[in-house]
Scaffold this active site. Structure first.
Site, mmCIF file in Angstrom:
data_model
loop_
_atom_site.group_PDB
_atom_site.id
_atom_site.type_symbol
_atom_site.label_atom_id
_atom_site.label_comp_id
_atom_site.label_asym_id
_atom_site.label_seq_id
_atom_site.Cartn_x
_atom_site.Cartn_y
_atom_site.Cartn_z
ATOM 1 N N HIS A 45 82.811 26.082 14.474
ATOM 2 C CA HIS A 45 82.837 26.654 15.828
ATOM 3 C C HIS A 45 83.670 25.813 16.797
ATOM 4 O O HIS A 45 83.818 26.175 17.964
ATOM 5 C CB HIS A 45 81.432 26.864 16.392
ATOM 6 C CG HIS A 45 80.506 25.714 16.195
ATOM 7 N ND1 HIS A 45 79.590 25.664 15.164
ATOM 8 C CD2 HIS A 45 80.394 24.549 16.855
ATOM 9 C CE1 HIS A 45 78.935 24.517 15.225
ATOM 10 N NE2 HIS A 45 79.397 23.816 16.235
ATOM 11 N N HIS A 81 85.660 17.317 21.375
ATOM 12 C CA HIS A 81 85.955 18.605 20.753
ATOM 13 C C HIS A 81 86.525 19.533 21.818
ATOM 14 O O HIS A 81 86.571 19.186 22.999
ATOM 15 C CB HIS A 81 84.684 19.211 20.131
ATOM 16 C CG HIS A 81 83.656 19.511 21.148
ATOM 17 N ND1 HIS A 81 82.670 18.597 21.517
ATOM 18 C CD2 HIS A 81 83.481 20.581 21.966
ATOM 19 C CE1 HIS A 81 81.947 19.119 22.474
ATOM 20 N NE2 HIS A 81 82.421 20.308 22.776
ATOM 21 N N HIS A 92 87.310 23.795 23.312
ATOM 22 C CA HIS A 92 87.026 25.234 23.417
ATOM 23 C C HIS A 92 88.319 25.887 23.902
ATOM 24 O O HIS A 92 89.000 25.318 24.763
ATOM 25 C CB HIS A 92 85.905 25.500 24.428
ATOM 26 C CG HIS A 92 84.635 24.759 24.140
ATOM 27 N ND1 HIS A 92 83.574 25.321 23.465
ATOM 28 C CD2 HIS A 92 84.260 23.464 24.416
ATOM 29 C CE1 HIS A 92 82.597 24.425 23.357
ATOM 30 N NE2 HIS A 92 82.985 23.295 23.920
ATOM 31 N N GLU A 139 85.179 26.800 29.286
ATOM 32 C CA GLU A 139 83.751 27.118 29.457
ATOM 33 C C GLU A 139 83.409 27.125 30.952
ATOM 34 O O GLU A 139 82.892 28.110 31.476
ATOM 35 C CB GLU A 139 82.896 26.088 28.694
ATOM 36 C CG GLU A 139 83.166 26.127 27.176
ATOM 37 C CD GLU A 139 81.942 25.888 26.351
ATOM 38 O OE1 GLU A 139 81.442 24.744 26.336
ATOM 39 O OE2 GLU A 139 81.446 26.853 25.737
ATOM 40 N N HIS A 143 85.966 18.434 25.727
ATOM 41 C CA HIS A 143 84.701 17.755 26.033
ATOM 42 C C HIS A 143 84.611 16.415 25.330
ATOM 43 O O HIS A 143 84.691 16.338 24.099
ATOM 44 C CB HIS A 143 83.520 18.638 25.585
ATOM 45 C CG HIS A 143 83.348 19.856 26.434
ATOM 46 N ND1 HIS A 143 82.680 20.986 26.005
ATOM 47 C CD2 HIS A 143 83.758 20.124 27.699
ATOM 48 C CE1 HIS A 143 82.678 21.890 26.957
ATOM 49 N NE2 HIS A 143 83.332 21.400 28.004
ATOM 50 N N THR A 188 76.370 23.515 25.518
ATOM 51 C CA THR A 188 76.875 24.885 25.716
ATOM 52 C C THR A 188 76.836 25.695 24.419
ATOM 53 O O THR A 188 77.322 26.819 24.366
ATOM 54 C CB THR A 188 78.329 24.875 26.240
ATOM 55 O OG1 THR A 188 79.157 24.244 25.260
ATOM 56 C CG2 THR A 188 78.426 24.146 27.562
ATOM 57 N N THR A 189 76.258 25.084 23.374
ATOM 58 C CA THR A 189 75.998 25.819 22.135
ATOM 59 C C THR A 189 74.554 25.551 21.740
ATOM 60 O O THR A 189 73.954 24.572 22.212
ATOM 61 C CB THR A 189 76.883 25.324 20.961
ATOM 62 O OG1 THR A 189 76.470 23.996 20.611
ATOM 63 C CG2 THR A 189 78.359 25.349 21.328
HETATM 64 C C1 LIG Z 1 72.500 18.813 18.624
HETATM 65 O O1 LIG Z 1 73.371 18.257 19.570
HETATM 66 C C2 LIG Z 1 74.524 18.939 19.890
HETATM 67 C C3 LIG Z 1 74.825 20.217 19.445
HETATM 68 C C4 LIG Z 1 76.045 20.807 19.828
HETATM 69 C C5 LIG Z 1 76.935 20.116 20.629
HETATM 70 C C6 LIG Z 1 78.267 20.715 21.020
HETATM 71 C C7 LIG Z 1 78.180 21.615 22.231
HETATM 72 S S1 LIG Z 1 77.569 20.779 23.651
HETATM 73 C C8 LIG Z 1 79.048 20.866 24.470
HETATM 74 O O2 LIG Z 1 79.265 20.331 25.551
HETATM 75 N N1 LIG Z 1 79.956 21.608 23.803
HETATM 76 C C9 LIG Z 1 79.562 22.053 22.627
HETATM 77 O O3 LIG Z 1 80.285 22.733 21.896
HETATM 78 C C10 LIG Z 1 76.598 18.859 21.079
HETATM 79 O O4 LIG Z 1 77.523 18.269 21.872
HETATM 80 C C11 LIG Z 1 77.039 17.290 22.736
HETATM 81 C C12 LIG Z 1 75.404 18.261 20.723
HETATM 82 ZN ZN LIG Z 2 81.896 21.590 24.204
#
Ligand SMILES: COc1ccc(C[C@H]2SC(=O)NC2=O)c(OC)c1
Ligand SMILES: [Zn+2]
Length: 258
Positions: A63, A92, A94, A104, A117, A200-201
């Protein structure tokens, strides 16, 4: 429910079924509305001290595409709204399938073509996972940078050049140890929005101090096209891997700038 994603049958509108916090009062991302933010003169610049990693992977987790060191190396974030030191965990992206969408967070309803991010965790916790589960908005500090199309981003080029090697979900590649992560950041981390929010996921935990920079970074059209060649777990283009804005409820968005 099929594993969560961003398609019609598993996208953000479905996430509440496995993660009821999706309808919580501290969710992210949000639309940053300049007429509703409040300047806080106490918000000083942030300081990020990133040490080159000897063993880091760039991976496609189905993702997003993510830079992930094998272990901490003392890279840390301090200052701004943060009361303590936060350890760097990963960064990562988006992005969208065209230049009108992809970020986002939004600014007065405007979306940028992508958002980067940088994830950090509160060093008073024993681990990243503990920080996520620590309760309250100080577990993680995520720096958000909007990306807009313009000049080639030389600092991100070693990463965007690796994208063809992680085109398919579940693939990864070792990042050359001379990769300079610090060079991605602007020289001074001064003008930003900050508010209490969430991942955000899924699991959408409400554990994030969000720090979104006003000034976008630039990437070239070719670098944007590299992101758009990435494939998700369903074999479709990964572009569109952004959650739409969530209600602000009774949160305040503060700015370090007037
Ligand atoms: C279980 O912990 C997690 C799970 C997912 C994410 C990724 C999410 S959170 C963000 O800001 N963007 C994203 O795609 C994460 O990131 C800190 C930490
Ligand atoms: Zn993110």
């Amino acid at each position: 429910m099929a594993p969560w994603g961003y398609e019609k049958d598993n996208g953000p509108a479905h996430w509440h079924k496995d993660c009821p916090i999706a309808n919580g009062k501290n969710q992210s991302p949000i639309d940053l509305i300049n007429g509703e933010v409040k300047y806080d003169s106490g918000l000083k610049p942030l300081t990020a001290k990133y040490v080159p990693f000897s063993d880091a992977k760039f991976l496609n987790n189905g993702h997003s595409v993510q830079f992930q060191p094998s272990a901490g190396n003392g890279s840390e974030l301090t200052g701004g709204p943060l009361a303590v030191k936060y350890n760097f965990e990963q960064f990562h992206f988006h992005w969208g399938n065209n230049d009108t969408e992809g970020s986002e967070h939004r600014v007065d309803g405007k979306m940028y073509p992508a958002e980067l991010h940088f994830v950090h965790w509160n060093s008073t916790n024993p681990s990243f996972k503990d920080a996520v589960g620590s309760g309250g908005p100080n577990g993680l500090a995520v720096l958000g940078f909007f990306l807009k199309v313009g000049a080639e981003n030389a600092a991100l080029k070693p990463i965007t050049d690796l994208i063809p090697k992680v085109k398919d979900a579940g693939t990864s590649v070792t990042v050359p140890s001379n990769f300079d992560m610090q060079a991605i950041l602007p020289a001074t981390l001064t003008d930003y929005y900050t508010y209490d929010g969430s991942l955000t996921t899924p699991p959408l935990a409400e554990c994030v101090k969000w720090i979104v920079f006003k000034q976008p970074l630039e990437v070239s059209a070719a670098q944007m096209e590299a992101f758009r060649s990435v494939i998700n777990r369903d074999g479709k283009p990964m572009g569109g891997n952004y959650r739409p804005p969530c209600p602000l409820h009774d949160r305040a968005v503060k700015t370090s700038f007037k």
